[in-house]
Design an enzyme around this catalytic site. Structure first.
Site, PDB file in Angstrom:
ATOM      1  N   ASP A 127      -4.112  46.795  10.474  1.00 40.15           N
ATOM      2  CA  ASP A 127      -4.532  45.428  10.134  1.00 40.15           C
ATOM      3  C   ASP A 127      -4.194  45.194   8.659  1.00 40.15           C
ATOM      4  O   ASP A 127      -4.566  46.013   7.810  1.00 40.15           O
ATOM      5  CB  ASP A 127      -6.061  45.341  10.361  1.00 40.15           C
ATOM      6  CG  ASP A 127      -6.600  43.943  10.145  1.00 40.15           C
ATOM      7  OD1 ASP A 127      -5.997  43.149   9.402  1.00 40.15           O
ATOM      8  OD2 ASP A 127      -7.681  43.666  10.715  1.00 40.15           O
TER       9      ASP A 127
ATOM     10  N   ARG B   5      -3.374  16.209  20.032  1.00 41.77           N
ATOM     11  CA  ARG B   5      -4.002  17.206  19.151  1.00 41.77           C
ATOM     12  C   ARG B   5      -4.603  16.481  17.940  1.00 41.77           C
ATOM     13  O   ARG B   5      -3.945  15.609  17.360  1.00 41.77           O
ATOM     14  CB  ARG B   5      -2.896  18.165  18.696  1.00 41.77           C
ATOM     15  CG  ARG B   5      -3.266  19.092  17.593  1.00 41.77           C
ATOM     16  CD  ARG B   5      -2.025  19.815  17.061  1.00 41.77           C
ATOM     17  NE  ARG B   5      -1.601  20.892  17.910  1.00 41.77           N
ATOM     18  CZ  ARG B   5      -0.403  21.518  17.782  1.00 41.77           C
ATOM     19  NH1 ARG B   5       0.456  21.132  16.874  1.00 41.77           N
ATOM     20  NH2 ARG B   5      -0.093  22.520  18.574  1.00 41.77           N
TER      21      ARG B   5
ATOM     22  N   TYR C 209      -4.352  25.993  10.352  1.00 40.82           N
ATOM     23  CA  TYR C 209      -3.213  26.927  10.307  1.00 40.82           C
ATOM     24  C   TYR C 209      -2.349  26.659   9.078  1.00 40.82           C
ATOM     25  O   TYR C 209      -2.094  27.556   8.265  1.00 40.82           O
ATOM     26  CB  TYR C 209      -2.371  26.798  11.586  1.00 40.82           C
ATOM     27  CG  TYR C 209      -0.982  27.399  11.450  1.00 40.82           C
ATOM     28  CD1 TYR C 209      -0.812  28.768  11.247  1.00 40.82           C
ATOM     29  CD2 TYR C 209       0.165  26.591  11.503  1.00 40.82           C
ATOM     30  CE1 TYR C 209       0.463  29.318  11.098  1.00 40.82           C
ATOM     31  CE2 TYR C 209       1.431  27.137  11.357  1.00 40.82           C
ATOM     32  CZ  TYR C 209       1.583  28.502  11.152  1.00 40.82           C
ATOM     33  OH  TYR C 209       2.834  29.045  10.996  1.00 40.82           O
TER      34      TYR C 209
ATOM     35  N   LYS D 148      -1.607  28.920   5.661  1.00 44.46           N
ATOM     36  CA  LYS D 148      -0.267  29.381   5.265  1.00 44.46           C
ATOM     37  C   LYS D 148       0.061  28.853   3.861  1.00 44.46           C
ATOM     38  O   LYS D 148       0.650  29.569   3.041  1.00 44.46           O
ATOM     39  CB  LYS D 148       0.791  28.898   6.264  1.00 44.46           C
ATOM     40  CG  LYS D 148       0.761  29.576   7.618  1.00 44.46           C
ATOM     41  CD  LYS D 148       1.037  31.073   7.574  1.00 44.46           C
ATOM     42  CE  LYS D 148       2.467  31.412   7.223  1.00 44.46           C
ATOM     43  NZ  LYS D 148       2.740  32.872   7.324  1.00 44.46           N
TER      44      LYS D 148
ATOM     45  N   THR E  39       6.024  28.604   6.801  1.00 49.74           N
ATOM     46  CA  THR E  39       6.364  27.523   7.735  1.00 49.74           C
ATOM     47  C   THR E  39       6.602  26.204   6.989  1.00 49.74           C
ATOM     48  O   THR E  39       6.055  25.996   5.893  1.00 49.74           O
ATOM     49  CB  THR E  39       5.190  27.337   8.724  1.00 49.74           C
ATOM     50  OG1 THR E  39       5.330  26.100   9.397  1.00 49.74           O
ATOM     51  CG2 THR E  39       3.840  27.320   8.027  1.00 49.74           C
ATOM     52  N   ASP E  40       7.353  25.300   7.620  1.00 52.05           N
ATOM     53  CA  ASP E  40       7.522  23.960   7.034  1.00 52.05           C
ATOM     54  C   ASP E  40       6.251  23.127   7.178  1.00 52.05           C
ATOM     55  O   ASP E  40       6.128  22.063   6.566  1.00 52.05           O
ATOM     56  CB  ASP E  40       8.723  23.238   7.659  1.00 52.05           C
ATOM     57  CG  ASP E  40       8.590  22.985   9.159  1.00 52.05           C
ATOM     58  OD1 ASP E  40       7.613  23.460   9.772  1.00 52.05           O
ATOM     59  OD2 ASP E  40       9.471  22.307   9.728  1.00 52.05           O
ATOM     60  N   GLU E  41       5.287  23.625   7.985  1.00 47.01           N
ATOM     61  CA  GLU E  41       4.066  22.836   8.210  1.00 47.01           C
ATOM     62  C   GLU E  41       3.228  22.713   6.927  1.00 47.01           C
ATOM     63  O   GLU E  41       2.356  21.865   6.838  1.00 47.01           O
ATOM     64  CB  GLU E  41       3.233  23.428   9.352  1.00 47.01           C
ATOM     65  CG  GLU E  41       4.006  23.427  10.653  1.00 47.01           C
ATOM     66  CD  GLU E  41       3.166  23.737  11.877  1.00 47.01           C
ATOM     67  OE1 GLU E  41       1.963  23.448  11.874  1.00 47.01           O
ATOM     68  OE2 GLU E  41       3.739  24.284  12.845  1.00 47.01           O
TER      69      GLU E  41
ATOM     70  N   ALA F 296      -2.898  24.936   6.422  1.00 43.29           N
ATOM     71  CA  ALA F 296      -3.614  25.087   5.145  1.00 43.29           C
ATOM     72  C   ALA F 296      -3.720  26.561   4.768  1.00 43.29           C
ATOM     73  O   ALA F 296      -3.586  26.936   3.598  1.00 43.29           O
ATOM     74  CB  ALA F 296      -4.993  24.445   5.239  1.00 43.29           C
TER      75      ALA F 296
ATOM     76  N   ILE G 269       8.686  36.156  16.088  1.00 46.15           N
ATOM     77  CA  ILE G 269       9.785  36.192  15.110  1.00 46.15           C
ATOM     78  C   ILE G 269       9.942  37.605  14.544  1.00 46.15           C
ATOM     79  O   ILE G 269      11.063  38.096  14.360  1.00 46.15           O
ATOM     80  CB  ILE G 269       9.542  35.171  13.970  1.00 46.15           C
ATOM     81  CG1 ILE G 269       9.386  33.759  14.547  1.00 46.15           C
ATOM     82  CG2 ILE G 269      10.683  35.205  12.967  1.00 46.15           C
ATOM     83  CD1 ILE G 269       8.948  32.710  13.540  1.00 46.15           C
TER      84      ILE G 269
ATOM     85  N   LEU H 298      -1.513  44.264  16.457  1.00 47.38           N
ATOM     86  CA  LEU H 298      -1.464  43.988  17.902  1.00 47.38           C
ATOM     87  C   LEU H 298      -2.632  43.104  18.345  1.00 47.38           C
ATOM     88  O   LEU H 298      -3.520  43.535  19.087  1.00 47.38           O
ATOM     89  CB  LEU H 298      -1.404  45.279  18.738  1.00 47.38           C
ATOM     90  CG  LEU H 298      -0.171  46.163  18.537  1.00 47.38           C
ATOM     91  CD1 LEU H 298      -0.206  47.353  19.506  1.00 47.38           C
ATOM     92  CD2 LEU H 298       1.131  45.378  18.711  1.00 47.38           C
TER      93      LEU H 298
HETATM   94  P1  NAD Z   1       3.203  35.428  16.348  1.00 45.11           P
HETATM   95  O1  NAD Z   1       1.849  34.828  16.496  1.00 45.11           O
HETATM   96  O2  NAD Z   1       4.120  35.482  17.534  1.00 45.11           O
HETATM   97  O3  NAD Z   1       3.092  36.936  15.823  1.00 45.11           O
HETATM   98  C1  NAD Z   1       2.212  37.306  14.791  1.00 45.11           C
HETATM   99  C2  NAD Z   1       2.155  38.826  14.739  1.00 45.11           C
HETATM  100  O4  NAD Z   1       1.266  39.204  13.677  1.00 45.11           O
HETATM  101  C3  NAD Z   1       1.597  39.462  16.027  1.00 45.11           C
HETATM  102  O5  NAD Z   1       2.408  40.567  16.402  1.00 45.11           O
HETATM  103  C4  NAD Z   1       0.203  39.911  15.623  1.00 45.11           C
HETATM  104  O6  NAD Z   1      -0.239  41.058  16.338  1.00 45.11           O
HETATM  105  C5  NAD Z   1       0.387  40.199  14.147  1.00 45.11           C
HETATM  106  N1  NAD Z   1      -0.885  40.100  13.393  1.00 45.11           N
HETATM  107  C6  NAD Z   1      -1.783  39.078  13.429  1.00 45.11           C
HETATM  108  N2  NAD Z   1      -2.820  39.354  12.613  1.00 45.11           N
HETATM  109  C7  NAD Z   1      -2.557  40.557  12.037  1.00 45.11           C
HETATM  110  C8  NAD Z   1      -3.234  41.358  11.088  1.00 45.11           C
HETATM  111  N3  NAD Z   1      -4.428  40.994  10.586  1.00 45.11           N
HETATM  112  N4  NAD Z   1      -2.668  42.516  10.697  1.00 45.11           N
HETATM  113  C9  NAD Z   1      -1.464  42.920  11.203  1.00 45.11           C
HETATM  114  N5  NAD Z   1      -0.784  42.200  12.115  1.00 45.11           N
HETATM  115  C10 NAD Z   1      -1.320  41.016  12.524  1.00 45.11           C
HETATM  116  O7  NAD Z   1       3.881  34.640  15.140  1.00 45.11           O
HETATM  117  P2  NAD Z   1       5.406  34.226  14.930  1.00 45.11           P
HETATM  118  O8  NAD Z   1       5.658  32.976  15.663  1.00 45.11           O
HETATM  119  O9  NAD Z   1       6.258  35.398  15.178  1.00 45.11           O
HETATM  120  O10 NAD Z   1       5.397  33.882  13.379  1.00 45.11           O
HETATM  121  C11 NAD Z   1       5.648  34.878  12.408  1.00 45.11           C
HETATM  122  C12 NAD Z   1       5.511  34.263  11.025  1.00 45.11           C
HETATM  123  O11 NAD Z   1       6.456  33.198  10.876  1.00 45.11           O
HETATM  124  C13 NAD Z   1       4.139  33.669  10.759  1.00 45.11           C
HETATM  125  O12 NAD Z   1       3.789  33.965   9.437  1.00 45.11           O
HETATM  126  C14 NAD Z   1       4.341  32.179  10.933  1.00 45.11           C
HETATM  127  O13 NAD Z   1       3.462  31.462  10.109  1.00 45.11           O
HETATM  128  C15 NAD Z   1       5.779  32.015  10.499  1.00 45.11           C
HETATM  129  N6  NAD Z   1       6.511  30.892  11.134  1.00 45.11           N
HETATM  130  C16 NAD Z   1       6.500  30.717  12.479  1.00 45.11           C
HETATM  131  C17 NAD Z   1       7.235  29.671  13.042  1.00 45.11           C
HETATM  132  C18 NAD Z   1       7.311  29.478  14.548  1.00 45.11           C
HETATM  133  O14 NAD Z   1       7.881  28.488  15.008  1.00 45.11           O
HETATM  134  N7  NAD Z   1       6.778  30.361  15.368  1.00 45.11           N
HETATM  135  C19 NAD Z   1       7.962  28.817  12.230  1.00 45.11           C
HETATM  136  C20 NAD Z   1       7.963  29.030  10.870  1.00 45.11           C
HETATM  137  C21 NAD Z   1       7.241  30.072  10.332  1.00 45.11           C
END
Ligand code: NAD
Length: 362
Positions: free
Chosen positions: A58, A303, A173, A177, A133-135, A175, A12, A34
């Site tokens: 990080d 799951r 996860y 968030k 997230t909605d979770e 919890a 995202i 990364l």
């Molecule tokens: P993703 O797992 O694809 O990407 C996460 C990114 O965060 C990666 O680029 C990773 O390298 C980076 N990252 C992880 N730990 C890190 C750290 N300690 N420091 C710096 N960077 C770090 O996740 P996504 O699907 O793109 O989700 C992005 C956000 O949106 C998340 O917070 C997730 O909870 C939320 N979200 C996701 C969804 C979904 O369907 N994917 C839905 C609702 C909300």
């Protein structure tokens, strides 16, 4: 604006970065560690732009965050960096606690230290937008579980998640968030940091790491591998095309009200089995072979703690911020499948040495 996007190399986050660079005059500082989920190849279309900068940092590293804030002087933070896969959180919750809770706390503190030194006007205009997230809400009643004398799967009026739904997360996860959402709201209430929270349903689209249902099924189908369905496959998710989410997030950070929560969803409730069968039937047309892709479906152990149904009421987003999803599930899914068919190299690179689509979190 100068916007720090954390997690900008993820699924995202990269859509948000591409949206801002391609559609606005704003600058982006992409702060990403990364991990296996972060991939700079998702940003090749924008990474030469002079309004884009990458910082491999990080979010748990306070000294590095302080340097990034001092160097780039942002007007806003959009916080997407997280560990995001439920199955991985079941196998090993530690990284989720570290990044999602400790990392969010560290980022809040670095932001607060920087924000405290801004002028009164800049302080007021600053935004910390936490993407969640909605979770965090747990799960909703499933049509098949309601004993009202009607047939299972009959069309029934069922509740949706609103911005005031109580938190009841089920997995490590969700919890973690939920915990980060509470921290963000506390930093507004206690310190006055201008925060906004959004909670979104399941996203799908290009550049999605192939551990998640839709890309996993597309790639397994093409490779002639089995298409695993957890339990009966009747779990319901509300699917949103990732570029619709990126547009929503930019609206929120630029026009949303401080202290508010906005739920973002796609009005697309689908059972997992239906999603997989739809992918199969689109592939039958786009990449025909001697047999039907649906013959590769296999049912596997569910799951642990699997939530039954998620569905978002996004009335507030549409009424207050005039946002609506542009893609239907049908148009978005077709675009997504076509993207995976033409971007096999990306798929190969992101899996190299890290993950071969094996089952996690049993
Ligand atoms: P993703 O797992 O694809 O990407 C996460 C990114 O965060 C990666 O680029 C990773 O390298 C980076 N990252 C992880 N730990 C890190 C750290 N300690 N420091 C710096 N960077 C770090 O996740 P996504 O699907 O793109 O989700 C992005 C956000 O949106 C998340 O917070 C997730 O909870 C939320 N979200 C996701 C969804 C979904 O369907 N994917 C839905 C609702 C909300």
């Amino acid at each position: 604006m100068k916007i720090i996007v954390t997690g900008g190399a993820g699924f995202i986050g990269s859509a948000v970065v591409r949206h801002i660079i391609n559609n606005t005059q704003d600058r982006v500082i992409n702060v990403d560690k990364l991990t296996y989920a972060g991939n700079l190849e998702s940003l090749v279309s924008v990474d030469k732009n002079e309004r884009y900068v990458f910082e491999q940092v990080d979010i748990c590293d306070r000294a590095e965050l302080d340097r990034v804030f001092a160097q780039h002087q942002p007007d806003a933070v959009m916080h997407l960096a997280a560990e995001s896969h439920v199955d991985r959180s079941i196998t090993g919750p530690s990284d989720f606690i570290q990044t999602n809770i400790v990392g969010t706390y560290t980022l809040l503190e670095a932001t607060r230290a920087y924000w405290n030194e801004l002028s009164a006007q800049a302080k007021k205009a600053f935004r910390f937008h936490h993407i969640s997230t909605d979770e965090v809400y747990g799960d909703l009643p499933h049509p098949d579980d309601i004993e009202d004398g009607t047939e299972p799967s009959a069309n029934k009026e069922l509740p949706l998640f609103t911005e005031t739904t109580s938190y009841a997360p089920s997995s490590p996860y969700s919890a973690s968030k939920a915990s980060s959402d509470h921290l963000v709201r506390a930093w507004l209430r206690t310190y006055g940091l201008p925060t906004i929270v959004t909670n979104c349903s399941n996203n799908y689209g290009p550049y999605h790491f192939p551990e998640k249902l839709i890309p996993l099924v597309i790639l397994n189908a093409l490779d002639g591998k089995s298409l695993p369905i957890y339990g009966k496959g009747d779990q319901i998710r509300d699917w949103l095309y990732v570029e619709d989410h990126a547009r929503a997030l930019y609206k929120v950070v630029t026009t949303g009200k401080v202290g508010e929560t906005y739920n973002i969803g796609g009005h697309n409730e689908k059972q997992n089995l239906e999603v997989v069968k739809t992918i199969c039937s689109i592939l039958d047309v786009l990449v025909p072979k001697g047999t039907l892709y649906a013959e590769q479906i296999v049912y596997v152990t569910d799951r642990p703690g699997h939530d039954r149904r998620y569905a978002i009421d996004s009335t507030k987003m549409s009424q207050e911020l005039n946002w609506q999803p542009e893609e239907t599930f049908e148009t978005g899914l077709r675009k997504t499948i076509e993207w995976y068919l033409t971007n096999q190299e990306w798929c190969q690179h992101v899996q190299d040495g890290t993950y071969q689509r094996e089952r996690l979190g049993i």
